[in-house]
Motif scaffolding. Structure first.
Motif, short mmCIF file in Angstrom:
data_model
loop_
_atom_site.label_atom_id
_atom_site.label_comp_id
_atom_site.label_asym_id
_atom_site.label_seq_id
_atom_site.Cartn_x
_atom_site.Cartn_y
_atom_site.Cartn_z
N GLY A 100 -3.78 11.73 -19.68
CA GLY A 100 -2.35 11.06 -19.13
C GLY A 100 -2.71 10.76 -17.70
N CYS A 101 -2.64 12.20 -16.19
CA CYS A 101 -3.36 12.05 -15.95
C CYS A 101 -3.60 11.25 -14.73
N LEU A 102 -5.08 10.97 -15.53
CA LEU A 102 -6.17 10.55 -14.80
C LEU A 102 -5.69 9.43 -15.07
N LEU A 103 -4.83 8.17 -17.12
CA LEU A 103 -5.24 6.99 -16.52
C LEU A 103 -3.76 6.64 -15.37
N ILE A 104 -2.93 7.28 -15.08
CA ILE A 104 -1.66 6.62 -14.63
C ILE A 104 -2.28 6.75 -12.71
N SER A 105 -2.90 7.54 -12.69
CA SER A 105 -4.09 7.25 -11.59
C SER A 105 -4.54 5.85 -11.80
N THR A 106 -5.24 5.83 -12.54
CA THR A 106 -6.24 4.72 -12.73
C THR A 106 -5.27 3.24 -12.74
N ALA A 107 -4.42 3.39 -13.09
CA ALA A 107 -3.06 1.85 -13.32
C ALA A 107 -2.33 2.34 -12.05
N VAL A 108 -2.17 3.48 -11.35
CA VAL A 108 -1.70 3.31 -9.99
C VAL A 108 -3.02 2.40 -8.68
N LEU A 109 -3.85 3.03 -9.08
CA LEU A 109 -5.33 2.14 -8.37
C LEU A 109 -4.90 0.79 -8.29
N ILE A 110 -4.98 -0.15 -9.72
CA ILE A 110 -4.79 -0.96 -10.40
C ILE A 110 -3.87 -2.08 -9.90
N ILE A 111 -2.70 -0.97 -9.14
CA ILE A 111 -1.52 -1.69 -9.23
C ILE A 111 -1.34 -2.25 -7.79
N GLY A 112 -1.92 -0.95 -7.57
CA GLY A 112 -2.44 -1.33 -5.89
C GLY A 112 -2.97 -2.16 -4.86
N PHE A 113 -3.98 -2.81 -5.61
CA PHE A 113 -4.73 -3.58 -4.82
C PHE A 113 -4.81 -5.06 -5.91
N SER A 114 -3.83 -4.95 -7.01
CA SER A 114 -3.38 -6.27 -7.55
C SER A 114 -3.41 -7.48 -6.46
N LEU A 168 -6.06 -0.49 4.94
CA LEU A 168 -5.65 -1.48 3.81
C LEU A 168 -5.34 -2.70 4.02
N ASN A 169 -5.36 -3.51 5.12
CA ASN A 169 -4.83 -4.60 5.89
C ASN A 169 -5.46 -5.47 5.36
N THR A 170 -5.79 -6.52 4.89
CA THR A 170 -7.09 -6.89 4.37
C THR A 170 -6.54 -8.56 3.83
N LYS A 171 -7.07 -9.43 3.66
CA LYS A 171 -6.81 -11.26 4.28
C LYS A 171 -5.84 -11.02 2.94
N ALA A 172 -5.98 -10.75 1.92
CA ALA A 172 -4.50 -11.02 0.46
C ALA A 172 -3.52 -9.46 0.71
N CYS A 173 -3.83 -8.78 1.90
CA CYS A 173 -2.94 -7.48 1.52
C CYS A 173 -1.86 -7.96 3.44
N CYS A 174 -0.89 -7.77 3.42
CA CYS A 174 -0.51 -7.80 4.79
C CYS A 174 0.05 -6.57 4.51
N ALA A 175 1.58 -6.56 5.56
CA ALA A 175 2.29 -4.91 5.99
C ALA A 175 3.08 -4.56 4.62
N ALA A 176 3.72 -5.55 4.10
CA ALA A 176 4.56 -4.55 2.74
C ALA A 176 3.46 -4.79 2.10
N CYS A 177 2.08 -5.04 1.49
CA CYS A 177 1.40 -4.36 0.35
C CYS A 177 0.41 -3.66 0.70
N ALA A 178 -0.16 -3.79 1.67
CA ALA A 178 -0.32 -2.11 2.54
C ALA A 178 0.10 -0.93 2.36
N ASN A 179 1.63 -1.18 3.38
CA ASN A 179 2.40 -0.34 3.02
C ASN A 179 2.35 0.35 0.90
N LEU A 180 2.57 -0.75 0.48
CA LEU A 180 2.28 0.04 -0.94
C LEU A 180 1.32 0.80 -1.19
N LYS A 181 0.29 -0.32 -1.25
CA LYS A 181 -1.31 0.34 -1.41
C LYS A 181 -1.10 1.71 -1.16
#
Length: 513
Positions: A106-120, A213-226
């Protein structure tokens, strides 16, 4: 925000029973503390999910009226996943123990899901959402939104898959003699996870501390979440590693010729729904009050930080750069308010038992509902006050009125006490009624869980369209929540069963988020 429902298994029927009993007597307080540590890691992610994800998905283009629908996964997972995983873990014969394999997966799946959300946002950009830089592009990013919602659902399912085995592991290790201490430790880790998670969400510095964490697709608010979610993954993996090492479960050994019970999912549902026919006296009223209580709470759980961003800071996740910045400031302020809420929740959790002994659980529950009414009515009044006092100035939106901010933070903080009641008293009352009637406590709790899930489904489906119908932001949902809380207070006065003060036990409390 659900409690697991499993069919109990008497471990003394198994070959490992004697060893487990000896281990229970010998378990130290320090071992219990570290064995419960996974609760803090999971709750850290929950806190980020509750404070940041509803606002963030709106920046990807999902309308405010539909943002609540993505939360449907939580009630569904609580109804289906927790009971199923709990039942399977009861009957698991792995050499690593009954609970630890499910906690690890379950914790490995949580980690995977969190990475998917952060880099969506980055994934959506790679899939062709837009080629413009995030600082200038203000349109919807549907591919990123789809990836985000998929990750969100996996996260909810995984969180629910871990909760049941983690609580069961705590009970396995503690035994009846130390279950009170184990419950307190478990809830303390949850409070600590909340405080850390909301602190992380309230910080707006992640994109500065980790500029990559800042990318062309991910500015300040997004990078903070990531950044916040990457730290959540590291913290969770550290917590689960400690729990898995320290817990030292004894594997189950089935006796020769022992007949296994049917553990099918349909059989489990049959047991739960069959319990409706033999509910203890007074239990139907507890179910009714529980359902209405959750109708009054879930709008706040869905929209707390969004309310702070829209109504208090007058921001807009789909507006200009200045409006988006104001909204982001409000979301972080809301996360700080939830941090204060968690501190009060942690303190209040130790006060619920003495209050129930002094006033009875019914009185404490009723006081809690009227407190929620006052808070939701206060949120509605503050919304009107803030909107009427706003003259459209961008500077005013960025700074927000100090008086309005102070009142909003006070309401967030004060809700910590009724939240502690919500997470404990209904389960304690259910356990007491079941014990008095000699009924199955697990099945009664399963029925109670249904009446927690159904209101969440109703609010998740209806809150967004209800707000859109009036076109007043989050105000209609909070006004309706205030009405439900007011009704629930009076219903509780006349219908909740009168329970003795002395029979209230803290061991009946269930820690929830």
């Amino acid at each position: 925000m659900e409690v697991e429902t499993v069919k109990g298994v008497d471990t003394m029927e198994f070959g490992a029973g004697d060893r487990e009993e000896r281990a229970r007597r010998e378990v130290s307080l320090v071992r219990l503390v570290f064995s419960c540590m996974v609760a803090g890691g999971v709750q850290y992610g929950w806190a980020l999910q509750l404070s940041l994800l509803t606002p963030y998905v709106q920046t990807l283009g999902l309308p405010h009226a539909l943002s609540s629908i993505m939360w449907l996964c939580g009630p569904i997972a609580g109804f289906l996943v927790q009971p199923t995983v709990g039942l399977w873990s009861d009957r698991c014969y792995s050499k690593f123990g009954r609970r630890r394999p499910f906690i690890l997966v379950g914790c490995l799946l949580i980690s995977t899901a969190v990475l998917i959300i952060g880099f969506s946002s980055d994934i959506g950009f790679a899939l062709g959402d837009t080629k413009e830089h995030c600082s200038v592009y203000t349109g919807p990013r549907w591919k990123a939104a789809i990836v985000y919602v998929a990750g969100f659902w996996v996260l909810d399912l995984s969180n629910n898959a871990v909760q049941g085995p983690a609580r069961a592991l705590m009970a396995d290790l503690a035994g009846p003699e130390k279950v009170n201490a184990a419950n307190a430790i478990f809830c303390s880790w949850m409070a600590a996870g909340n405080i850390l998670g909301y602190s992380s969400g309230a910080s707006g510095k992640w994109h500065k501390w980790f500029p990559f964490l800042n990318t062309k697709a991910c500015c300040a608010a997004c990078a903070n979440l990531k950044g916040a979610f990457l730290i959540a993954v590291i913290f969770l993996l550290c917590c689960v590693a400690v729990t898995l090492i320290v817990a030292q479960e004894e594997p189950l050994e089935k006796k020769p010729g022992m007949k296994e019970e049917n553990t099918g999912f349909l059989d489990m549902l049959k047991d739960i729904f069959g319990a409706f026919k033999s509910l203890p006296p007074g239990m139907p009223y507890v179910l009714l009050v529980t359902a209405v209580t959750w109708l009054s709470w879930f709008p706040f759980i869905l929209y707390d930080t969004d309310w702070m961003g829209r109504e208090i800071y007058h921001g807009n996740p789909d507006g200009t750069a200045a409006e988006r910045d104001a909204y982001d400031r409000g979301v972080r302020e809301g996360a700080f308010g939830l941090l204060l809420n968690s501190v009060v929740l942690g303190i209040s959790s130790f006060l619920i038992e003495p209050l129930c002994r002094k006033l009875t659980p019914r009185v404490v529950w009723v006081i809690s509902n009227f407190s929620v009414f006052a808070a939701m009515a206060g949120i509605s009044i503050v919304s009107k006050w803030s909107v009427d006092g706003y003259n459209g100035s961008i500077q005013q939106a960025i700074n927000a009125s100090p008086k309005v901010r102070a009142v909003a933070l006070f309401i967030f903080t004060a809700l910590g006490f009724p939240l502690a009641v919500l997470f404990s008293v209904p389960f304690a009352v259910t356990a007491q009624l079941a014990a008095k009637a000699g009924r199955g406590q697990g099945l009664c709790t399963g029925v109670l869980n249904i009446f927690i899930v159904l209101p969440q489904v109703i609010i998740a489906l209806g809150a967004g369209p209800w707000d859109a119908l009036f076109g007043k932001g989050n105000l209609p949902a909070f006004a309706l929540a205030a009405a439900f809380a007011f009704i629930c207070g009076f219903v509780g006065i006349f219908l909740l069963p009168k329970l003795s003060r002395s029979s209230f036990r803290s061991s009946s409390m269930a820690g929830m988020h």
